[in-house]
Design a protein around this motif. Structure first.
Motif, PDB file in Angstrom:
ATOM      1  N   MET A   1       4.855  -2.723   3.897  1.00  0.00           N
ATOM      2  CA  MET A   1       5.564  -2.423   2.655  1.00  0.00           C
ATOM      3  C   MET A   1       7.031  -2.101   2.940  1.00  0.00           C
ATOM      4  SD  MET A   1       3.758  -2.853  -0.023  1.00  0.00           S
ATOM      5  CE  MET A   1       4.914  -2.063  -1.141  1.00  0.00           C
TER       6      MET A   1
ATOM      7  N   LYS B   1       6.302 -10.740   4.028  1.00  0.00           N
ATOM      8  CA  LYS B   1       5.458 -11.948   4.093  1.00  0.00           C
ATOM      9  C   LYS B   1       5.670 -12.740   5.375  1.00  0.00           C
ATOM     10  CE  LYS B   1       2.644 -14.742   1.731  1.00  0.00           C
ATOM     11  NZ  LYS B   1       2.213 -15.515   2.888  1.00  0.00           N
TER      12      LYS B   1
ATOM     13  N   ALA C   1       1.282 -11.598  -1.065  1.00  0.00           N
ATOM     14  CA  ALA C   1       1.142 -11.012   0.263  1.00  0.00           C
ATOM     15  C   ALA C   1      -0.282 -10.549   0.558  1.00  0.00           C
ATOM     16  CB  ALA C   1       2.103  -9.842   0.422  1.00  0.00           C
TER      17      ALA C   1
ATOM     18  N   TYR D   1       2.228  -7.253  -4.009  1.00  0.00           N
ATOM     19  CA  TYR D   1       1.389  -6.389  -3.185  1.00  0.00           C
ATOM     20  C   TYR D   1       0.295  -5.638  -3.938  1.00  0.00           C
ATOM     21  CZ  TYR D   1       4.557  -2.904  -5.173  1.00  0.00           C
ATOM     22  OH  TYR D   1       5.285  -2.133  -6.051  1.00  0.00           O
TER      23      TYR D   1
ATOM     24  N   ARG E   1       8.172  -4.516  -2.072  1.00  0.00           N
ATOM     25  CA  ARG E   1       7.393  -5.725  -1.789  1.00  0.00           C
ATOM     26  C   ARG E   1       6.671  -5.546  -0.466  1.00  0.00           C
ATOM     27  NH1 ARG E   1      10.085  -9.778   2.272  1.00  0.00           N
ATOM     28  NH2 ARG E   1      11.597  -8.350   3.130  1.00  0.00           N
ATOM     29  N   LYS E   2       5.709  -6.390  -0.226  1.00  0.00           N
ATOM     30  CA  LYS E   2       5.031  -6.431   1.061  1.00  0.00           C
ATOM     31  C   LYS E   2       5.592  -7.611   1.831  1.00  0.00           C
ATOM     32  CE  LYS E   2       0.450  -6.206   3.195  1.00  0.00           C
ATOM     33  NZ  LYS E   2      -1.024  -6.216   2.951  1.00  0.00           N
TER      34      LYS E   2
END
Length: 566
Positions: free
Chosen positions: A500, A492, A544, A464, A489-490
């Motif tokens: 997020m 997907k 992402a 991200y 993480r972002k």
């Protein structure tokens, strides 16, 4: 199960009970009559004026016409029904028959072949292959013979399609226990072999996984109601653990796919043995949906997911199995790793073992596949040890790691363009027409996956961050552990999450449910990494970020390669 099963989307045939030795056998069979009846009902709803006269023909007469066409020329058969003699009707009858063939092929089609406990796997596999080819050829020959006679010409381009079943399974009895409540589970439908005709295309009603699995403290098997003939059992190894996956007939496609992702166990290896893990996929009791239970008395970890359409997705099979594996590992003081590990052979003979940790959609698999591209001329080979889930263990004071699966379950869109299709003869595609399309590809041999591999580099996959790129190595183990524990993480689109997210240790499959135990293990293992002088850092995949779906992992792979060869 009866001699056959036919529902809205799938067809299952018990080869031992229904003879399929000739085209005439097929036409005379009860399953053919049912499929034809379904097709007639389907066609009637379409209200195609070209087929109205055909729909007035009695079903038994229609079957008699097809039988006669196997033997006699069309001109003699039409004498039975005057309407068939009209030229336009003849063409419409061909279209009707062609659509019937296509209607049949849209079903998920499976075959069962029962065996005794004394048959050996090798001879059964040969029988399974012969039946697969024979039945497919019979259906093809039936279709071609009938349609060629209707058209009054021969085909010059012949497509040797898997027209019979898409997969066949050999089944055996395995009464591994006589203790309640496990006697509720089927004991006579254990899979010993699977034959598929790739590329296998699988379509599901759901395309993402939702939520996390929860621990319960009373054995659900005591409360749930199971019909033994509704399930088949695939005996597999999830990591080192013997696992019995009880898959409902509704989800037969996933029973077939399991063999491409996990190591199947021979009958001799699991005969009469208690499993380490049990998974029942397709229960009717929604209150136990997505739950697992540790039977401490028998040391069995059991997971349960309901038959609801929302669970019709292979991610629910794979991830529950990995959750059970991880929870057992945590209790054995081993650290479950949600990530990918590979062995990189560099030109000149140097070998590196790299682990990349990250939640679903972080870019782990994509970065490894990009290494194959950017490493041309510098990398001799890349061997996948695990693609999704592995384990850290300590042997003789050193960190070692091993995997869980022999296959890779990856997003089709995030692979290098065309890569999956180069493996099409061995691939299982899941929802290739939808967002989050997936493919199961062979990755590694089980013996190689389960070796105790050293760790040379540990990285966290950041998908991200827009400002950073390449690779960053931490100076202090405390800083490193914090980044890994935050698990940012972002999303997907691989699960129901958006934007997020933060998941403890980037692993919602065990560590989230048992955070306190996992925290102790992380401290122990990260200190050991420091003691072993193993570098720990972050790799920025940017997966992402819009426009970086392929470029991001390629740039990350290039920086990783530069770091490894310096």
């Amino acid at each position: 199960m009866k001699n056959y099963l036919l529902d809205e989307t799938s067809f299952i045939l018990q080869f031992n009970r229904i003879p399929c030795n000739s085209e005439s056998d097929i036409l005379s069979s009860r399953p053919f009559q049912l499929v034809l009846r379904r097709y007639l009902q389907h066609t009637k709803k379409l209200e195609n004026p070209d087929f109205k006269w055909i729909l007035k023909i009695k079903q038994s007469d229609l079957i008699s016409i097809y039988k006669a066409l196997l033997v006699w020329p069309y001109e003699e058969v039409v004498q039975r029904l005057d309407a068939l003699s009209h030229r336009l009707n003849r063409y419409h009858f061909f279209l009707f028959t062609e659509e019937f063939y296509n209607y049949w092929r849209k079903f998920e089609r499976y075959g069962f072949l029962s065996r005794t406990r004394f048959d050996d796997d090798k001879s059964m596999n040969k029988r399974l292959i012969n039946i697969t080819e024979s039945f497919s050829n019979l259906v093809l020959n039936l279709y071609r013979t009938v349609t060629e006679k209707i058209l009054d010409r021969n085909y010059h381009l012949l497509r040797q399609l898997p027209a019979g079943t898409q997969a066949n399974l050999s089944l055996v009895s395995n009464p591994w226990t006589y203790d309640a409540p496990y006697t509720k589970l089927t004991d006579n439908r254990f899979v010993t072999g699977i034959v598929i005709t790739p590329p296998l295309m699988i379509y599901s009603k759901s395309n993402t996984r939702t939520g996390i699995f929860k621990e319960v403290f009373n054995n659900p098997l005591k409360d749930i109601d199971l019909h033994k003939n509704d399930y088949v059992v695939v005996a597999i190894k999830v990591g080192p653990f013997l696992t019995y996956a009880y898959i409902h007939n509704k989800f037969m496609k996933y029973a077939v796919t399991l063999g491409s992702l996990f190591e199947m166990v021979s009958f001799e290896a699991y005969k009469d043995k208690k499993p380490d893990l049990i998974y029942v996929y397709g229960i009717h009791e929604s209150n136990y949906d997505g739950t697992y239970y540790h039977d401490k008395e028998n040391d069995i970890y059991a997971g349960f997911v309901s038959i609801d359409d929302k669970n019709d997705y292979f991610g629910y099979v794979k991830k529950m199995l990995l959750t059970l594996h991880n929870v057992k590992m945590i209790h054995e003081k081993k650290l479950p790793i949600h990530g990918a590990m590979f062995r990189l052979q560099l030109k000149g003979g140097q070998t590196k073992h790299v682990v990349i940790i990250g939640d679903s959609g972080a870019g782990k698999s994509e970065t490894i596949e990009s290494l194959r591209v950017v490493g041309e001329g510098k990398v001799t080979s890349i061997e996948i040890i695990y693609d999704d889930m592995g384990t850290f263990d300590i042997k003789d004071g050193k960190i070692v790691s091993y995997g869980t699966e022999i296959g890779a379950f990856v997003r089709l869109d995030d692979l290098d363009q065309g890569y999956a299709y180069k493996q099409i003869d061995r691939a299982v595609f899941l929802n290739p027409n939808k967002t989050n399309a997936r493919v199961v590809l062979p990755a590694a041999d089980y013996e190689f996956v389960m070796k105790e591999h050293k760790v040379d580099l540990l990285l966290y996959a950041n998908n991200y961050d827009e400002t950073k790129s390449g690779l960053e190595i931490f100076d202090a183990s405390d800083d490193a552990a914090k980044v890994f524990e935050e698990g940012k993480r972002k999303a997907k689109g691989t699960t129901s999450e958006v934007g997020m997210t933060s998941t403890y240790f980037a692993n919602p499959f065990g560590p989230v449910q048992h955070e306190d135990l996992t925290k102790e293990l992380i401290s122990t293992y990260f200190n050991k990494l420091k003691d072993n002088n193993i570098p720990v850092g972050v790799i920025y995949t940017k997966l992402a970020l819009d426009g970086y779906e392929q470029k991001g992992p390629q740039e990350a792979a290039l920086k990783l390669l530069e770091y490894l060869i310096k």
